[in-house]
Structure formats: C-alpha cells, structure tokens
Design a protein around this motif. Structure first.
Motif, PDB file in Angstrom:
ATOM      1  N   ALA A   1       0.828  -1.206   0.000  1.00 54.69           N
ATOM      2  CA  ALA A   1       0.000   0.000   0.000  1.00 54.69           C
ATOM      3  C   ALA A   1       0.866   1.261   0.000  1.00 54.69           C
ATOM      4  N   ILE A   2       1.904   1.272   0.830  1.00 54.66           N
ATOM      5  CA  ILE A   2       2.794   2.435   0.896  1.00 54.66           C
ATOM      6  C   ILE A   2       3.518   2.633  -0.427  1.00 54.66           C
ATOM      7  N   MET A   3       4.040   1.532  -0.994  1.00 54.32           N
ATOM      8  CA  MET A   3       4.775   1.627  -2.247  1.00 54.32           C
ATOM      9  C   MET A   3       3.909   2.195  -3.361  1.00 54.32           C
ATOM     10  N   TRP A   4       2.691   1.677  -3.504  1.00 54.57           N
ATOM     11  CA  TRP A   4       1.827   2.143  -4.581  1.00 54.57           C
ATOM     12  C   TRP A   4       1.285   3.540  -4.314  1.00 54.57           C
ATOM     13  N   THR A   5       1.163   3.920  -3.068  1.00 63.35           N
ATOM     14  CA  THR A   5       0.760   5.294  -2.751  1.00 63.35           C
ATOM     15  C   THR A   5       1.852   6.264  -3.200  1.00 63.35           C
ATOM     16  N   ILE A   6       3.105   5.908  -2.941  1.00 58.13           N
ATOM     17  CA  ILE A   6       4.229   6.737  -3.388  1.00 58.13           C
ATOM     18  C   ILE A   6       4.249   6.833  -4.902  1.00 58.13           C
TER      19      ILE A   6
END
Length: 210
Positions: free
Chosen positions: A51-56
C-alpha cells in the motif's frame, strides 16, 4: 487578514470555476478517481508495504501528470518534450512497480486504470454530446432518446453515482469507523471541482493524448 482574505477569494473563484467546468473534464476526473480507488483498495486489502509503495508511485504519477500537463498547456501548442517526459517517467514508474511488487500486480493495476478511464471517458463524451445536441434529440422518435428528453439530468446523476461507487466500494474495505468512511467520500465529492479546476489549467490526462 488581508492575505487570508485575498487567498480565500482566489480559492473561491478557482473552486467556482472548477464547479462550472466539471462537465468538460469527466474523463480526467474518472482517471484520478480510479487511481484513488485502487490506492484505497490496496490500503484495505493489501499489505502495508504494498500500500505504501503504490501510494508513493501514485503520488509521483499525479505529480508528473500535473507538471507535464501544465507545461504542455502553457506552451499553447503540443509540447512534444513534455509529452515525451510524461510517457518516459510513467514507464519508469511501471518498471519500479514491477520490481517492488510483481509484474502481474503492476500490469493489472495499469490495465484497470487505463480501461476505466477509457470506458468512463467514452460514456462522459456521449453524455456531453447529448447535452450539447439536446435540441436535435427532441425531434427524434426513438424511445431511448425520448426518455433522455424527459430525464436528461438522470444520466449525469448516474455518472456521478458511478464515480462515488468507485470510491465507496474500496472505502468499505478499510478498517475504520463508518463516520470516517463517509468523511472520505464527502472529501472526494468536494474535491471534484478542484480536480476540474486543475484540469482547466492543463493538469489533464486528455492533454497528453490530443
């Protein structure tokens, strides 16, 4: 106080302009909505790392689209350099996504965004065409078009409902209170004129394909 008042008035004018031009930028609004929906879904269903990676990646993509779109718009003609930078950097983000997650997840997310943008964009163009040529439709004997003449706004309302559902369904997967879920949807609805206002300044996916 003068500074606050001045900027508030500017924002109010910008927001009002975006509200009046929403119907012109449904394709871009659908594009941004799909990206937000996928990110929210990942926060509800995927691991925190994914989730964090794709949010970035999502924030970087929106930033690239915004900067390149604005440059292309300000050029007053098609800026091949801005468009080239947009496509090249978007490809780099896809490669990063493949390495950080998997090629399957990356391609699936990309396909959903592209297909949703294309389908909803095509529907919005059909709605706008009918709104612009409503007088011509009044002379038609088609049952479908007569229904349009009687309930023309229903089509637009239906389109907005679809966009809200794109946000609401992923929001339902979040482990938060119902009040916060409703707040997220409300913030999204209030942000639509802002998205349209920015699109009017060139931050628009359609600018890259014209």
């Amino acid at each position: 106080m003068n500074f606050i008042s001045k900027n508030y008035n500017k924002f109010r004018e910008f927001y009002a302009g975006g509200l009046n031009s929403v119907w012109e930028f449904w394709t871009h609004i659908a594009h941004v909505t799909t990206i937000l929906a996928i990110l929210i879904l990942l926060w509800g269903c995927a691991t925190i790392e994914v989730a964090i990676m794709w949010t970035i990646l999502g924030v970087l993509y929106i930033s690239i689209l915004g900067i390149c779109g604005y440059i292309n718009f300000r050029a007053y003609y098609s800026s091949s350099m801005a468009i080239s930078i947009y496509f090249n950097l978007s490809c780099i983000l896809l490669v990063i996504g493949c390495f950080e997650t998997t090629p399957f997840i990356t391609m699936t997310i990309s396909a959903i965004i592209l297909s949703s943008t294309f389908i909803l964009g095509s529907i919005s163009k059909w709605i706008n065409w009918n709104l612009l040529y409503e007088k011509d439709l009044k002379n038609s004997k088609s049952i479908f078009k007569r229904l349009w003449n009687q309930k023309d706004r229903w089509y637009m309302i239906g389109y907005i409902v679809v966009l809200v559902l794109l946000i609401w369904l992923p929001v339902m997967t979040l482990q938060i209170s119902t009040l916060l879920k409703l707040l997220i949807v409300a913030v999204y609805l209030l942000s639509i004129p802002i998205i349209a206002g920015l699109a009017n300044k060139g931050v628009n996916i359609e600018e890259m394909f014209e």
